[in-house]
Each structure stands twice: as C-alpha cells, then as structure tokens.
Design an enzyme around this catalytic site. Sequence first.
Site, mmCIF file in Angstrom:
data_model
loop_
_atom_site.group_PDB
_atom_site.id
_atom_site.type_symbol
_atom_site.label_atom_id
_atom_site.label_comp_id
_atom_site.label_asym_id
_atom_site.label_seq_id
_atom_site.Cartn_x
_atom_site.Cartn_y
_atom_site.Cartn_z
ATOM 1 C CB ALA B 126 -24.902 5.070 25.471
ATOM 2 C CD GLU B 129 -27.240 -2.932 23.719
ATOM 3 O OE1 GLU B 129 -27.353 -4.148 23.436
ATOM 4 O OE2 GLU B 129 -28.003 -2.334 24.503
ATOM 5 C CB SER B 134 -28.089 -0.533 11.276
ATOM 6 O OG SER B 134 -26.852 -0.135 10.755
ATOM 7 C CB THR B 162 -19.911 10.603 20.165
ATOM 8 O OG1 THR B 162 -19.718 9.798 19.006
ATOM 9 C CG2 THR B 162 -19.221 11.947 19.963
ATOM 10 C CG LEU B 361 -4.390 18.985 -2.897
ATOM 11 C CD1 LEU B 361 -4.756 19.199 -1.446
ATOM 12 C CD2 LEU B 361 -3.837 20.270 -3.504
ATOM 13 N N GLY B 362 -2.192 15.256 -5.126
ATOM 14 C CA GLY B 362 -1.064 14.348 -5.323
ATOM 15 C C GLY B 362 -0.386 14.005 -4.015
ATOM 16 C CD GLU B 386 -27.037 11.224 14.941
ATOM 17 O OE1 GLU B 386 -28.185 11.607 14.711
ATOM 18 O OE2 GLU B 386 -26.635 10.937 16.071
ATOM 19 C CB THR B 388 -25.061 3.294 7.646
ATOM 20 O OG1 THR B 388 -26.261 2.548 7.382
ATOM 21 C CG2 THR B 388 -24.362 2.715 8.871
HETATM 22 C C1 LIG Z 1 -16.920 7.357 15.707
HETATM 23 C C2 LIG Z 1 -18.256 6.840 16.008
HETATM 24 C C3 LIG Z 1 -19.078 7.529 16.874
HETATM 25 C C4 LIG Z 1 -20.335 7.030 17.198
HETATM 26 N N1 LIG Z 1 -21.100 7.687 18.117
HETATM 27 C C5 LIG Z 1 -22.217 7.083 18.591
HETATM 28 C C6 LIG Z 1 -22.927 7.629 19.685
HETATM 29 O O1 LIG Z 1 -22.600 8.695 20.194
HETATM 30 N N2 LIG Z 1 -23.974 6.956 20.181
HETATM 31 C C7 LIG Z 1 -24.371 5.762 19.637
HETATM 32 O O2 LIG Z 1 -25.327 5.185 20.140
HETATM 33 N N3 LIG Z 1 -23.751 5.223 18.570
HETATM 34 C C8 LIG Z 1 -22.674 5.854 18.055
HETATM 35 N N4 LIG Z 1 -21.997 5.290 17.000
HETATM 36 C C9 LIG Z 1 -22.481 4.067 16.424
HETATM 37 C C10 LIG Z 1 -23.065 4.223 15.023
HETATM 38 O O3 LIG Z 1 -24.292 4.880 15.086
HETATM 39 C C11 LIG Z 1 -23.158 2.818 14.414
HETATM 40 O O4 LIG Z 1 -21.857 2.378 14.154
HETATM 41 C C12 LIG Z 1 -23.970 2.798 13.177
HETATM 42 O O5 LIG Z 1 -25.321 3.022 13.471
HETATM 43 C C13 LIG Z 1 -23.863 1.472 12.439
HETATM 44 O O6 LIG Z 1 -24.020 0.390 13.277
HETATM 45 P P1 LIG Z 1 -22.948 -0.785 13.247
HETATM 46 O O7 LIG Z 1 -21.626 -0.197 13.377
HETATM 47 O O8 LIG Z 1 -23.354 -1.809 14.227
HETATM 48 O O9 LIG Z 1 -23.072 -1.396 11.802
HETATM 49 P P2 LIG Z 1 -24.131 -2.496 11.317
HETATM 50 O O10 LIG Z 1 -25.480 -2.153 11.778
HETATM 51 O O11 LIG Z 1 -23.608 -3.837 11.650
HETATM 52 O O12 LIG Z 1 -24.051 -2.265 9.758
HETATM 53 C C14 LIG Z 1 -23.011 -2.793 8.942
HETATM 54 C C15 LIG Z 1 -23.327 -2.483 7.482
HETATM 55 O O13 LIG Z 1 -24.588 -3.068 7.128
HETATM 56 C C16 LIG Z 1 -25.450 -2.092 6.615
HETATM 57 N N5 LIG Z 1 -26.823 -2.408 7.004
HETATM 58 C C17 LIG Z 1 -27.297 -2.620 8.241
HETATM 59 N N6 LIG Z 1 -28.625 -2.830 8.205
HETATM 60 C C18 LIG Z 1 -29.006 -2.716 6.917
HETATM 61 C C19 LIG Z 1 -30.261 -2.808 6.223
HETATM 62 N N7 LIG Z 1 -31.397 -3.030 6.861
HETATM 63 N N8 LIG Z 1 -30.270 -2.652 4.894
HETATM 64 C C20 LIG Z 1 -29.111 -2.410 4.234
HETATM 65 N N9 LIG Z 1 -27.904 -2.304 4.814
HETATM 66 C C21 LIG Z 1 -27.857 -2.451 6.151
HETATM 67 C C22 LIG Z 1 -24.977 -0.797 7.222
HETATM 68 O O14 LIG Z 1 -25.362 0.309 6.428
HETATM 69 C C23 LIG Z 1 -23.491 -0.989 7.225
HETATM 70 O O15 LIG Z 1 -22.972 -0.685 5.960
HETATM 71 C C24 LIG Z 1 -20.770 5.816 16.618
HETATM 72 C C25 LIG Z 1 -19.965 5.140 15.713
HETATM 73 C C26 LIG Z 1 -18.713 5.630 15.414
HETATM 74 C C27 LIG Z 1 -17.855 4.867 14.465
#
Ligand SMILES: Cc1cc2nc3c(=O)[nH]c(=O)nc-3n(C[C@H](O)[C@H](O)[C@H](O)COP(=O)(O)OP(=O)(O)OC[C@H]3O[C@@H](n4cnc5c(N)ncnc54)[C@H](O)[C@@H]3O)c2cc1C
Lengths: 362, 409
Positions: B126, B129, B134, B162, B361-362, B386, B388
Amino acid sequence: MIDFEPSDEQALIVETVRSFAENELRPAARACDEGSQLDPGILEAAHELGLVANSLPEAFGGGGERSAVTGCLVAEELAWGDLSLALGILSPALLGLPLTDFGSEAQRASLLPAIAGDAYRPGSLALLEPRFDFDVYHPQASAKRDGDEYILEGTKCFVPWQEGLSSVLVVASEGDAPQAFLVPCDAAGLATEPESNMGLRALPTVELRLDGVRVPASARLGEGAGADLRQLVGRGRVALSSMAVGVARASYEIARDYAREREAFGAPIATKQAIAFKLADMATEIDGARLLTWEAAWLLDQGADVTREAALARQKTVQMALDVCDGAVQVLGGHGYIRDYLPEMHLRNARGFSSFEGLALV
Amino acid sequence: MPISFQLEDNTVLAKQHFNRVAREQMRPISRKYDEHEHELPTEWVDFWWKEGRKGAPGRIDGPNDGFVTVCVQAEELCWGDAALYLRMPTPALGGSAVGAAGTPEQKERFLSHFRADGHPIWGAMAITEPGAGSDSAAIETTADYDEATDEYVLNGTKIFCTAGEGASQVEGGFVVVWATVDKSAGRGGIKSFVVPARTPGMTLVGLEKKLGIRASDTATLRFEDCRVPAANLLGSARVSKKGGKKTGDKGFKGAMATFDASRPIVAAMAVGVGRAALDFVVEELGRQGVVIRYDAPRTSQTAIERDLMEMEAELQAARLLTWRAAKLISSGKPNNLEASMAKAKAGLAVTQITQKAVELLGPLGYSRKLLVEKWMRDAKINDICEGTQQINQLIIARRILDYPSSMLR
Ligand SMILES: Cc1cc2nc3c(=O)[nH]c(=O)nc-3n(C[C@H](O)[C@H](O)[C@H](O)COP(=O)(O)OP(=O)(O)OC[C@H]3O[C@@H](n4cnc5c(N)ncnc54)[C@H](O)[C@@H]3O)c2cc1C
C-alpha cells in the site's frame, strides 16, 4: 539459455566495427552523400577488417565464422556510421553469401577466393523491380531455358553497381520458381541506367535491363531445385532490419545529445517532457526492434524458416526507423532541416527501408 | 554465452504447465468473476493454494532462465485471466518488498506462512493515497515511533491496494505500508512497515468498482493509531536527509528498487492479456478464412493482415523487452532502464492490441458473450499500475539523458 548479451567474441567484433564506424564512416558520411559517391579508401580499409570474408567458408579463404546474429551486430554498427558506406562495405556478401549457401563447387571456386582475398571486390544482387506491385517472391523478370543456356529478360532496379563489379546475381522466374543467375556485367543484352534516389545518394545503383541476355545453364545457382529464394529474402530482410536499427540509433543519439545542449526558455530542451518523452520512446522502440531482428537472425542460425519473423522484423524496423529519424529532425527543429546536421539524411535514408530488399545479406 | 533465444527445458515445461492451468482453471470462470465483482473466486483460490503454488514440474537442479521463467509464468496465467492472477493467494508485491529489504528473520516471519499448510493468505503493498499516486514521495501517512513500547503508530489512508481485502482481513497475510517517519525529511523519511492482517487500527474501508480486472480486490485501507512492532520496519530506521545515498541505507531509493523487479512482471502480465486477445482474433478470423500471408507484397495485403502483423510484431517486441529486463535481474545486473522500457512498451502496446482486437471482431468483439471486450478492459491497468506510461517515460528519459530527477520531473 535465453541471453541478450553478445558473447565476448561478438562484443569484440562490435567494438572494432563501432570504432571504425565512428572514426571512418561517420566523418565521411556527409561528403559521400553530397558527392554522390562512396570513398574507395574507406571501402578498402573496411575490407581489411575482414567482415565479409570472415563469414565465407574456410575452404575458399574465408574465416568460416558464419552467423546471422553476428552479421546483424556488424550491419547495425556500420549503418550507424553511414548507411550508404555500410551497404558498399558489405556488398561483396551479396555474391559471397548466396554462392556459399547455394552455389556449386565450381561457382564457389570461381568467385569466393577473390571475395575473401586481399582486395575489396564489390558484389551485387539484382532483386527489386521498378513496379509498385513488385512481389519479391514472384519476380517478373524471366529465365527461359534454351538448350544449355538460359535467356534472361526483364528490368531490375536498385542494383548496386560499383566500379570493379564483375558479376551480378540476377533473380528471375524460371516458370513459377524464382531463381538466381550469375551474370557477367559485360554480358551482351545487358544495359544499365544510373539511378538517383532521395536517399542512399552515395551508393551507386542502376536500373538493369536484361534484353535476351544469354548465360550458360551452369550460371544458375544451386543444383536440382536451385537456390532457396525464401531464405535469401529472409536473410536480406534481417540484414536490412539491423541496418534500419543502426540508422535509427544514429539519429536518436544525435537528437539526444542536441537536446541536452540546446536551450529554449532558459533550460535545455531535454528538460521538457515533450522532448524527453519523445527521446524515451525512441530509445525503447529502437531496443524492441533490435530484439525482434536478433530473434529472426537467431532463428536463421538455427536453420529455421524465417518468412514470418523476417516479415515482422521488417515491418517493425521500417516504421520504427522512419518514426525515430523523423523525431530526430523534429527535436533539432529548424536545424534538423538543414544539411549541416545528419538527421535529415537519416530521414531520407530511413524512408528507403520500405522499398529496399536484398541490398544486404547476413 | 552468445545472444540466444533458446528457452531452457524447465522454462518450456513451466510455460506448458501454466498454460494448462490457465486453460483449465482460469478461463472457465473468467466471465463469472468479471460479473461478480467483489466475490471471492473460491474455486480458483483453493486450486492455487492446494495445487498451483507447488509450481511447475521440472528438474529443480536443471538449468533455468531464472527470472525469465517468472515472466513466462505471469504471461501464461494472465493469458488465462489477469484478474484471477492478481487474486492468487501469494505474497505478491508485499512479498517483493519483504524479499528486497527484509532481514532473514523478517523473511521467515512474514513469508513462511505462504509455504505452510493452513488456509489461503495474501500479501499486498500500500503506497498510493488519495493525494499521492505517481508522486509517491508525497504520501502523508505517518508512522510515529513510540519509545515506550518500541512500536510504530500508523495513521493515514491508503487507496487502490491490490489484494488489500485478503491481505488485511485474513489471518497470516500482511500489508506492506509506506509511511513517513519524518515529513520534514521528504523522501528520506519514507519507510515501509509490515502490517499483519487483522492488526487493530487497520480497517478495510471498501473495494473499488473498476473498468477491468474486476476479480481483483482493490481496497481502501484506513490506519488509525495502528501499532506495529519496530521489528516490522523494513530496512533501516535512520532518516537520511539526502535520500540515503551516502549513508548506506537504501531508504526511499531502495523501496523504489523493488519496482525494477516488479515492472517486468507487470509487463509480462500485459503481454499475456495481449496474447489472449491476439490468439483469439487470429483463430477466429482464421475460421472465416483470413490468414496472414507474411510473404504477400504490400499491395496485395489486406488491411486486416497489416493490422495483425503489426499486433504480432508489437507484442513480440514487448515480450522480448520484458525478458531482457528479467534476464538482467537473474544476472545480477542493474535493470532500472530496461524494466521501465519493458513496462512502458508492454503497457501501451497491449492496450492498443486489445483495443484493435475488439475492432477487428466487429459486433462480436464488443459483445460480452466473448472475453475479448474483457481483455481490453483488463489490459488498460498495465498502462497505469507500477508507474503509469508517463512515469516510466520519465525514468527512461532520466536514464538516457543522465538527468537527476530534479532536472526532469
Ligand atoms: C486497479 C489498480 C490497482 C492498483 N494497485 C496498487 C497497489 O497494489 N498498491 C499501490 O500502492 N497502488 C496501487 N495502484 C495505484 C497506482 O499505482 C496509481 O494509480 C498510479 O501510480 C497513478 O497514480 P494516480 O492514480 O494518483 O494518478 P496521478 O499520479 O494523479 O496521475 C494522473 C496522470 O498524470 C500523469 N502524471 C503524473 N505525474 C506526472 C509527471 N511527473 N509527468 C508527466 N505525467 C505525469 C500520470 O501519468 C497520469 O496520466 C493501483 C491502481 C489501480 C487502478
């Protein structure tokens, strides 16, 4: 065991060829392109490295170290230096390798020792034809048997035609089957017209017209079923794929270095994501394309049919090289459009990979 | 060793074994647990606990492709069903964290249950938050040291965890929680703590409803004065104001390094989902008489053939980049750049491949009668989790430009 690292021996070859490319090819690239000619001194110097000879059979003076993977490593490094010079340097293989693979003992003995010999001897393969719907597996050029001779008819294009060329390997259909024929450059009925293309300007090529050219039956490569054109095409695609990777890498590196130097709005442009991410994508795509190509080459070395893998590698590298070189021009901005920098030449050269076939072999 | 694409026999055996598992155990219930989003897939969980975790047959002492085999396994199982793969009772990412930063004693204490009999259990990690995804250095969950009891006291909220339901609720499992022991120290203050399942103060707040991978439990966890022994801290307790570079404590950077091992696995998962879609399309179109003619000249190739060839090439490029990143791990070499390349490439390529598969596949591809639409929904997570796409591009760019994160963020 799966492994993506060259062996020590391969690494040594790469190092040698890379420094040759850096010290000899790269500095000469622009002048060769502008002057529409290869530098004979460089061709001779490259010949001394034995890059082609190394892969020819020992019995004919070669090194007996045939490997498509190693061939790819060499092709990438040379093309990184300059594509036209790379194709010139490797052109002896256009005769040497098909003769090795499919030639009769007499055919091999007639040419291989010279190719593996002390002096650089250019080679040439006439595969492409000047038609938009050209099918490499079904050339329109024809070979008809007439007694103990063949009569060749048709038009080939993109045929390397360097000074000192003595024979060209012409691919023509005998009935439904494509075959390769060794044709002396001074054969009666053979006419050439120098070509001029968007890129590859330094490599002399011709459109080759065959008007009732007669060659002895023994000029056909391979006994029985003849040469395996599928393999020949595959070897060509794999070699050219590596060269596309080399050209792309050259362009990418120039863009990367430029982006670290060039400032806009008070900071190097590489600190802007639009530029940095483009460079990141280029680096990733180059590596992915290279691995695809290596895999096809490795399969060739295993004796597999690579029709599929070579087609996929070609499809991938053609697009990748174009995208990367276009991206490099973009990263350099207006300067990318000026002939002071190499990316515009890389872009012109890279676009050719969608047309090129059989210009190099591994 | 020269360049080689030859998988060892053991890897091939593993591939065949997990492909059979995917075919027989996963595919038949794939749709069911996509529809029943928050239900525990008991047949799968039980199968994995009783049979699956024993691994593939093969000579233990035989040569193997190391971490490449792990990727091959992930690909096969995600070819079966990526959501069920994430629902397997394993230590998962939590296990990677313990494995990378834990002491031998911690490894034994937290991971041995996963090899024991008993009931199925889960591990999780975890980090994310509500206000920090990111930018994982911006997390606000706190860990205060209580000298009197030699415990850390955790407070904060974690989302998108997860396997968070299983890991927080089922005795024997654990959640690795990232928290800051000193907000003023920035990255240097971030530590990770193993919170055993059912620790008082850790509450499962809820589960997300998602676009895809619906059989995977994505949890929100709240920590309110949640106490864990100081012995559950992974790595050193020392706070380094310089990110730990000089002190020898890997700290935040060490924690980030676990991604170098997990990104190739996520990339392999992506490749598995993409292959599921591509295999299906090729087979289905084949039944309609569409075969890819790799030797046809461009002018006579159909658009579909071109599309399929592109999908095949992109998928294989992604797979090879993944294996390269994995191979570096086995060789004990750094793979930060290569892991991000694999993840960035696979995440995007497979997103596009599965979207294309629906198109080719339409109406059939769009229908929930087939699994293709599910694979498209499932695939997208690999471009987000892991790191984006953009975060991995950032990492690649910093590496190739030799920039510190301060110059490119
Ligand atoms: C199904 C699922 C399972 C997950 N499992 C886990 C887990 O087990 N443990 C855990 O800790 N997290 C988990 N996550 C969280 C996941 O790692 C985050 O959602 C991801 O890291 C992106 O963070 P965010 O959603 O806050 O997006 P944000 O950080 O808000 O990003 C939003 C957009 O801005 C872009 N962006 C952000 N910073 C930059 C930058 N510096 N330069 C350019 N673009 C940028 C991102 O690429 C994205 O397109 C999970 C998420 C999902 C959806």
